[in-house]
Design a protein around this motif. Structure first.
Motif, mmCIF file in Angstrom:
data_model
loop_
_atom_site.group_PDB
_atom_site.id
_atom_site.type_symbol
_atom_site.label_atom_id
_atom_site.label_comp_id
_atom_site.label_asym_id
_atom_site.label_seq_id
_atom_site.Cartn_x
_atom_site.Cartn_y
_atom_site.Cartn_z
ATOM 1 N N ASP B 139 59.517 13.614 46.866
ATOM 2 C CA ASP B 139 58.873 12.571 47.664
ATOM 3 C C ASP B 139 57.591 12.177 46.948
ATOM 4 O O ASP B 139 56.592 12.894 47.001
ATOM 5 C CB ASP B 139 58.551 13.109 49.077
ATOM 6 N N ARG B 141 55.470 10.085 47.614
ATOM 7 C CA ARG B 141 54.375 9.633 48.473
ATOM 8 C C ARG B 141 53.804 10.748 49.340
ATOM 9 O O ARG B 141 52.994 10.481 50.215
ATOM 10 C CB ARG B 141 54.858 8.486 49.370
ATOM 11 N N ASN B 142 54.252 11.983 49.124
ATOM 12 C CA ASN B 142 53.747 13.079 49.948
ATOM 13 C C ASN B 142 52.259 13.309 49.673
ATOM 14 O O ASN B 142 51.881 13.877 48.655
ATOM 15 C CB ASN B 142 54.545 14.347 49.641
ATOM 16 N N PHE B 143 51.399 12.859 50.592
ATOM 17 C CA PHE B 143 49.964 12.911 50.279
ATOM 18 C C PHE B 143 49.419 14.332 50.299
ATOM 19 O O PHE B 143 48.431 14.628 49.645
ATOM 20 C CB PHE B 143 49.154 11.957 51.157
#
Lengths: 330, 557
Positions: B139, B141-143
């Protein structure tokens, strides 16, 4: 070519009217089923859960259906010697649940029933030399905790217990290229985090630091063709962002930059007609968290059947007025 | 509860599920009460690790249990050999990886991993970096993972250059990766700082970045990531704090100062006022009568200003401005006039004009291919504003009309943007010391930059679409305020206008006496026109209004 827009489609059969009675019944039933699996498994956030439930009931004019005595006893039982509150009896003290506890106490006008001096001591002890806040003694730092600390102290009328300038500077060091804010310096912008940072600056009267036009543009770009709002670019819409995004827009005076009617339609479509309550997206399972933020979002959008909500504290406006907390709104 | 689809089930299925859950709950309750008991007794042992692991692997947000594990690890650290410790911590890292697989967005897991890495002897930071790579594959975009990566990078002494390369490779495999673009915006000023503009980036590097963003939006013109990044590249030069304008009024015995950026006197800077060489003491307030951050500040002189010539100087560290009030004059001001078309371009001006022109050409090419693309339209407008806002006004306004058609959701945003453009151009054209500012008939939906009209004596805002007047408290010198033909419901903030004599509210939406109450504080108000407001339909309102505003000479209803 290119990436398809992540979004959902609203079905014509989705609810289009506000089912207030059902939501009241849902929250009432939820808090009565203390032996149920769902309830037990969420004990680690009970204090916040109670705050969500009570606030949404108050916004729907049904706070009297909840048991004040029982709640206040529970809250009192969660305060630790250090002054902080845990999520439940025996759970460790943390800023997240300390804010929820203070919000509950404020809602019930029962702050005097706990040791306020100790709360203030706990909150201010978590501020670090760089102005940031630990969530608890273990040292996780996050701008969410900056909001929790400042909101807590504002409700307790004791903002001067911390170094305000340093707290502001730390939050500003988390500002990004898009005008938004992240968890820590260098972290990506996220609507939840933006709400915390903008809310904190609002309480401390420092909104001039916010690039309101830039941030407002980023926030209104969260609205998708379905009308729902996402929390970051290229993410799915979610009812809880109706709160984080909308409240931020309200605070910076740019709520009218989104399409109100489309968002109302999206939020209403997230209701469960059978059980009551709101889900994150149409057709998903409901929970009290999304129920509060659905209702609070509708309140900000001017739904007259719901009482006015304060965009910074996510509490009924008249409670904030009664306490006499002031804040800056652009 | 996020993304859990509600599925229809039969009564039988429900019963089976209920039974299963009951069983799970019993185990869960038994384990948690045992855990709390053990913790109470300060038992820091293997059994406690096993019990908490059982619960946490299903429910990784149970923060109190992570805390217990931390206590256990700290206790083990006191009493175990190095080998034992090594094994213990390694096992914990594996356990955490298993938890993260189930819940890669668990705050508790990532935070505990930081604790383990900071507590264990000889942590292997390079391996952690690989772990981040892996999770960002799953992922991108996993912050949480990006944040953990930044935590690791700091300790593994990875250079910003290497991280910059990492974002390049991420972006080239998928342009639509907002997280990577974001990270670039943080790294670029570290690697290539612009000595002339703090926080800025060197020009040659900027050009390369423009190319990358162009590549991205030519590939997928609807992906917002590259457009947001492009907007950032256009940049904004940070203004230096300075005194831009000083105004003195003999009658009000008042000095007004406009700063170059909002500041709070007393906190961010100290300002000294001297009158004919003698330093004055007094209080600074803002037009809205607060002491918040503001561009405009007011200072009341204690001594009266007689009819002779007086020199007022306002000074701060590194900057000062003087203003001479000539013999017999009522007021004086000192302000630098700037070249028309340059006053507001600071908002978009880090790049050189050549670069901006090239960017505009590229965007116009794309616009021909994608006439309904709002991102390219907006970017074209902003580039035009940065290059020459006056020359491009007509085209800009046409683009606004188009963008409202292609992106109706954000109509009000675009209308406010248009208002801002028009106000900026009016200020540029009419000059900073204009005594009369004309902003009529422009379909304005909001006000911006009111501080730049602080010395105007006549302001015409008639025939617009204003439902409020944000920032009108800055109209400190206005005597005649024309607001005819708007949608105003009240006179909010007009109590802050000390010189207001003539106010026209003809054809607005004022329906209550309360809406006019702020005017009771405008002691010089002589003429008021409220014709064509809903209020005028009320009985006895004239008498009531006369009582409320007894010093009015002329009331037109």
């Amino acid at each position: 070519m290119g990436t398809p827009v992540k979004d959902v489609e609203l079905k014509d059969s989705a609810p289009q009217n506000l089912l207030l009675d059902k939501h009241v019944a849902y929250i009432e039933a939820y808090s009565a089923k203390k032996d149920e699996y769902e309830y037990v498994m969420t004990e680690y956030l009970r204090m916040s859960g109670i705050y969500w439930g009570l606030t949404v009931m108050d916004l729907m004019g049904s706070l009297d259906r909840m048991s004040r005595e029982e709640v206040l006893d529970f809250v009192k039982g969660c305060q630790h010697e250090c002054g902080g509150f845990g999520a439940s009896i025996g759970h460790d003290p943390h800023l997240l649940y300390t804010l929820s506890a203070v919000q509950i106490l404020s809602l019930y006008d029962g702050v005097s029933s706990v040791n306020v001096e100790k709360i203030i001591e706990f909150v201010s002890s978590l501020q670090q030399p760089d102005g940031s806040f630990y969530g608890d003694k273990w040292g996780e730092v996050d701008t969410r905790f900056s909001f929790c600390a400042v909101a807590c102290l504002a409700l307790l009328k004791k903002i001067d217990a911390i170094n305000v300038d340093k707290a502001v500077n730390y939050v500003l060091s988390c500002m990004n290229f898009d005008g938004g804010f992240g968890c820590r310096p260098g972290s990506e912008s996220h609507s939840g985090q933006i709400y915390c940072c903008v809310g904190m600056l609002s309480i401390l009267n420092r909104l001039h630091h916010v690039q309101a036009d830039m941030l407002g543009w980023w926030l209104c770009e969260r609205q998708l063709p379905s009308g729902g709002l996402n929390g970051r670019p290229e993410k799915l819409p979610d009812v809880c962002y109706s709160w984080w995004v909308l409240a931020s827009l309200k605070i910076i005076g740019r709520l009218h930059w989104i399409d109100r009617d489309k968002l109302v339609r999206f939020i209403l479509a997230c209701q469960d007609e059978e059980t009551g309550g709101f889900a994150d997206r149409p057709g998903d399972m409901v929970d009290p968290f999304h129920t509060l933020f659905g209702i609070a979002g509708l309140s900000l959008l001017g739904e007259r059947q719901i009482r006015g909500v304060n965009p910074v504290f996510c509490m009924p406006e008249d409670v904030i007025k009664r306490i006499g907390v002031s804040m800056q709104l652009l | 509860m996020h993304g859990r689809l509600k599925v229809k089930t039969t009564a039988e299925q429900q019963e089976a599920k209920r039974k299963e859950r009951e069983k799970k709950m019993k185990l869960y309750n038994a384990a948690t009460s045992k855990i709390f008991q053990k913790r109470q007794g300060q038992e820091y042992d293997q059994e406690a690790l096993e019990l908490t692991a059982q619960i946490l692997s299903a429910n990784s947000d149970f923060y109190t249990l992570w805390n217990y594990r931390k206590e256990i690890f700290l206790a083990f650290k006191e009493k175990s050999t190095e080998d034992e410790l090594h094994k213990l911590f390694e096992d914990e890292l594996s356990f955490l990886e298993a938890c993260l697989k189930g819940n890669p967005k668990s705050y508790g897991c990532w935070e505990h991993r930081c604790f383990v890495m900071l507590t264990m002897p000889c942590p292997d930071w390079d391996r952690e970096l690989m772990l981040c790579n892996k999770y960002l594959e799953y992922d991108e975009r996993n912050f949480h993972c990006w944040d953990y990566r930044r935590f690791v990078v700091k300790r593994a002494q990875v250079t910003p250059e290497a991280e910059f390369e990492f974002t390049t490779s991420k972006i080239s495999s998928n342009f639509s990766n907002y997280s990577s673009w974001h990270y670039r915006s943080k790294l670029l000023p570290l690697i290539h700082p612009d000595p002339k503009h703090p926080g800025g980036v060197k020009d040659d590097v900027l050009i390369k970045e423009f190319e990358l963003a162009q590549n991205a939006f030519f590939t997928d013109p609807n992906d917002q990531s590259a457009w947001f990044y492009h907007r950032w590249l256009l940049g904004r030069a940070e203004k230096q704090l300075a005194i831009d304008c000083v105004y003195v009024s003999r009658e009000l015995r008042r000095v007004m100062v406009r700063l170059s950026k909002p500041a709070k006197i007393g906190a961010d800077l100290s300002l000294q006022v001297s009158l004919d060489g003698v330093q004055c003491t007094g209080e600074w307030t803002t037009p809205a009568n607060s002491n918040d951050h503001s561009l405009l500040w007011l200072f009341n002189l204690t001594a009266p200003l007689d009819g002779n010539e007086h020199k007022v100087m306002v000074a701060m560290e590194g900057s000062s401005r003087s203003c001479t009030l000539k013999d017999g004059d009522e007021k004086a001001s000192s302000v630098d006039e700037v070249k028309p078309g340059t006053l507001f371009s600071y908002q978009l001006s880090a790049a050189t004009s050549d670069t901006l022109t090239q960017e505009l050409d590229a965007c116009q090419q794309l616009y021909e291919l994608e006439p309904d693309n709002k991102w390219v339209l907006l970017t074209i407008m902003l580039l035009m504003r940065a290059i020459d806002p006056l020359k491009y006004l007509k085209e800009t306004l046409e683009h606004i009309d188009t963008i409202i058609k292609v992106d109706p959701c954000r109509t009000n945003y675009y209308k406010d943007l248009r208002s801002k453009f028009l106000i900026e151009n009016a200020i540029e054209e009419q000059g900073l010391s204009a005594k009369s500012v004309d902003l009529s008939n422009r379909e304005l939906t909001t006000l911006r930059h009111t501080e730049y009209m602080c010395t105007a004596e006549r302001i015409d805002l008639s025939n617009n679409k204003l439902s409020s007047l944000p920032g009108c408290e800055s109209f400190q010198c206005v005597k005649e305020l024309e607001l005819k033909g708007n949608q105003l419901k009240s006179c909010e903030k007009m109590e802050c206008l000390p010189l207001l004599e003539d106010l026209s509210l003809t054809d607005n939406s004022i329906s209550t006496m309360e809406g006019l109450r702020p005017l009771t504080l405008c002691s010089k108000l002589k003429k008021l026109n409220i014709m064509g407001n809903p209020l005028c339909e009320q009985d006895d309102f004239v008498e009531e209004l006369r009582n409320m505003l007894p010093s009015l000479d002329t009331l037109i209803t």
